[in-house]
Scaffold this motif. Sequence first.
Motif, PDB file in Angstrom:
ATOM      1  N   ALA A   6       1.127  -1.355  -0.026  1.00  0.00           N
ATOM      2  CA  ALA A   6       0.245   0.119   0.228  1.00  0.00           C
ATOM      3  C   ALA A   6       1.172   0.993   0.087  1.00  0.00           C
ATOM      4  CB  ALA A   6      -0.709   0.009   1.262  1.00  0.00           C
ATOM      5  N   GLN A   8       3.275   3.959  -2.950  1.00  0.00           N
ATOM      6  CA  GLN A   8       3.761   3.779  -4.331  1.00  0.00           C
ATOM      7  C   GLN A   8       5.825   3.966  -3.616  1.00  0.00           C
ATOM      8  OE1 GLN A   8       1.024   6.820  -6.426  1.00  0.00           O
ATOM      9  NE2 GLN A   8       0.478   4.808  -7.396  1.00  0.00           N
ATOM     10  N   LEU A  29       1.657  -0.253  -5.099  1.00  0.00           N
ATOM     11  CA  LEU A  29      -0.050   0.505  -5.782  1.00  0.00           C
ATOM     12  C   LEU A  29      -0.191   0.823  -7.642  1.00  0.00           C
ATOM     13  CD1 LEU A  29      -0.965   2.165  -2.261  1.00  0.00           C
ATOM     14  CD2 LEU A  29      -2.036   0.161  -3.641  1.00  0.00           C
ATOM     15  N   LEU A  33      -4.211   5.954  -7.339  1.00  0.00           N
ATOM     16  CA  LEU A  33      -5.127   5.264  -6.768  1.00  0.00           C
ATOM     17  C   LEU A  33      -6.026   6.951  -5.837  1.00  0.00           C
ATOM     18  CD1 LEU A  33      -4.329   1.565  -6.308  1.00  0.00           C
ATOM     19  CD2 LEU A  33      -6.704   3.050  -7.881  1.00  0.00           C
ATOM     20  N   LYS A  35      -6.070   9.287  -2.344  1.00  0.00           N
ATOM     21  CA  LYS A  35      -5.018   8.563  -1.149  1.00  0.00           C
ATOM     22  C   LYS A  35      -5.854   7.616   0.113  1.00  0.00           C
ATOM     23  CE  LYS A  35      -2.040  11.244   2.062  1.00  0.00           C
ATOM     24  NZ  LYS A  35      -0.846  10.566   2.482  1.00  0.00           N
ATOM     25  N   ALA A  36      -5.386   6.592   0.757  1.00  0.00           N
ATOM     26  CA  ALA A  36      -5.812   6.225   2.342  1.00  0.00           C
ATOM     27  C   ALA A  36      -6.382   7.366   3.071  1.00  0.00           C
ATOM     28  CB  ALA A  36      -5.135   5.033   2.332  1.00  0.00           C
ATOM     29  N   LYS A  50      -4.942   1.750   6.327  1.00  0.00           N
ATOM     30  CA  LYS A  50      -4.690   2.390   4.519  1.00  0.00           C
ATOM     31  C   LYS A  50      -5.083   0.502   3.940  1.00  0.00           C
ATOM     32  CE  LYS A  50      -0.957   3.738   5.699  1.00  0.00           C
ATOM     33  NZ  LYS A  50       0.769   3.665   5.601  1.00  0.00           N
ATOM     34  N   TYR A  54      -6.990   0.348   0.321  1.00  0.00           N
ATOM     35  CA  TYR A  54      -6.850  -0.238  -0.810  1.00  0.00           C
ATOM     36  C   TYR A  54      -7.266  -1.347  -1.139  1.00  0.00           C
ATOM     37  CZ  TYR A  54      -4.036   4.370  -0.636  1.00  0.00           C
ATOM     38  OH  TYR A  54      -3.788   5.066  -1.135  1.00  0.00           O
ATOM     39  N   TYR A  57     -10.132  -1.839  -3.853  1.00  0.00           N
ATOM     40  CA  TYR A  57      -9.460  -1.327  -5.647  1.00  0.00           C
ATOM     41  C   TYR A  57      -8.420  -2.707  -6.320  1.00  0.00           C
ATOM     42  CZ  TYR A  57     -10.189   3.151  -4.397  1.00  0.00           C
ATOM     43  OH  TYR A  57     -11.358   4.863  -4.034  1.00  0.00           O
ATOM     44  N   VAL A  62      -3.733  -6.907   0.376  1.00  0.00           N
ATOM     45  CA  VAL A  62      -2.931  -5.883   0.652  1.00  0.00           C
ATOM     46  C   VAL A  62      -2.326  -5.600   1.505  1.00  0.00           C
ATOM     47  CG1 VAL A  62      -2.739  -3.214   0.659  1.00  0.00           C
ATOM     48  CG2 VAL A  62      -4.603  -4.120  -0.798  1.00  0.00           C
ATOM     49  N   ALA A  64      -0.448  -3.166   4.242  1.00  0.00           N
ATOM     50  CA  ALA A  64      -0.009  -1.782   4.038  1.00  0.00           C
ATOM     51  C   ALA A  64       0.611  -1.616   5.572  1.00  0.00           C
ATOM     52  CB  ALA A  64      -1.473  -0.747   5.525  1.00  0.00           C
TER      53      ALA A  64
END
Length: 198
Positions: A6, A8, A29, A33, A35-36, A50, A54, A57, A62, A64
Amino acid sequence: MRIVMATQNPNKVREFSELLGSRVELVPLPSGLPKAPETGETFLENARQKALFYATYVEDPVLADDSGLVVPALGGEPGVYSARYAGEGADDRANNDKLIRALRSRGLRQAEAWFACALVLARKERVMMEVEARVDGLVHDAPRGERGFGYDPLFSPQGEARRFAEMSAEEKHRFSHRARAVRKLLARLPAPGAGGWV
């Protein structure tokens, strides 16, 4: 096993890929997308937010992470605000500079501190796993070292004179909060071919 991290942030993806090893194919990610939210009062609450955000999506699980530095002499700062201690969009240098100023304003050259890491693995709308770990040490009022990221130039783990930023990745992994959390996570992941990811 493919897991979406989660973030970039390439530094974070690289560090977690090294820690997770060959059992996991870790990917960042997808771009674009939203922002969480990170409105939790603890690292675990933020990581959970988070991961669940995510996971809606992407198809794969995921992972995090919410990590940060806690300095009791500064009232627990920077804590859950570690990544944005000097303000939204602040870089590592700005965050480190603010921490140094905070220490010196209290007449401290160094102070006890710890790095904390919370990891949450989620798929769809379900939390599959949560782990936490920490590493104790000292935070200093002057940076040393060129490696790592975040507060690594200011932090030395317990029993070590060197800062994280003075260590190789392999040396840092012997101590780090993230490495300890990942070891807990790996111990609970299903063995290859064992299922359990419905």
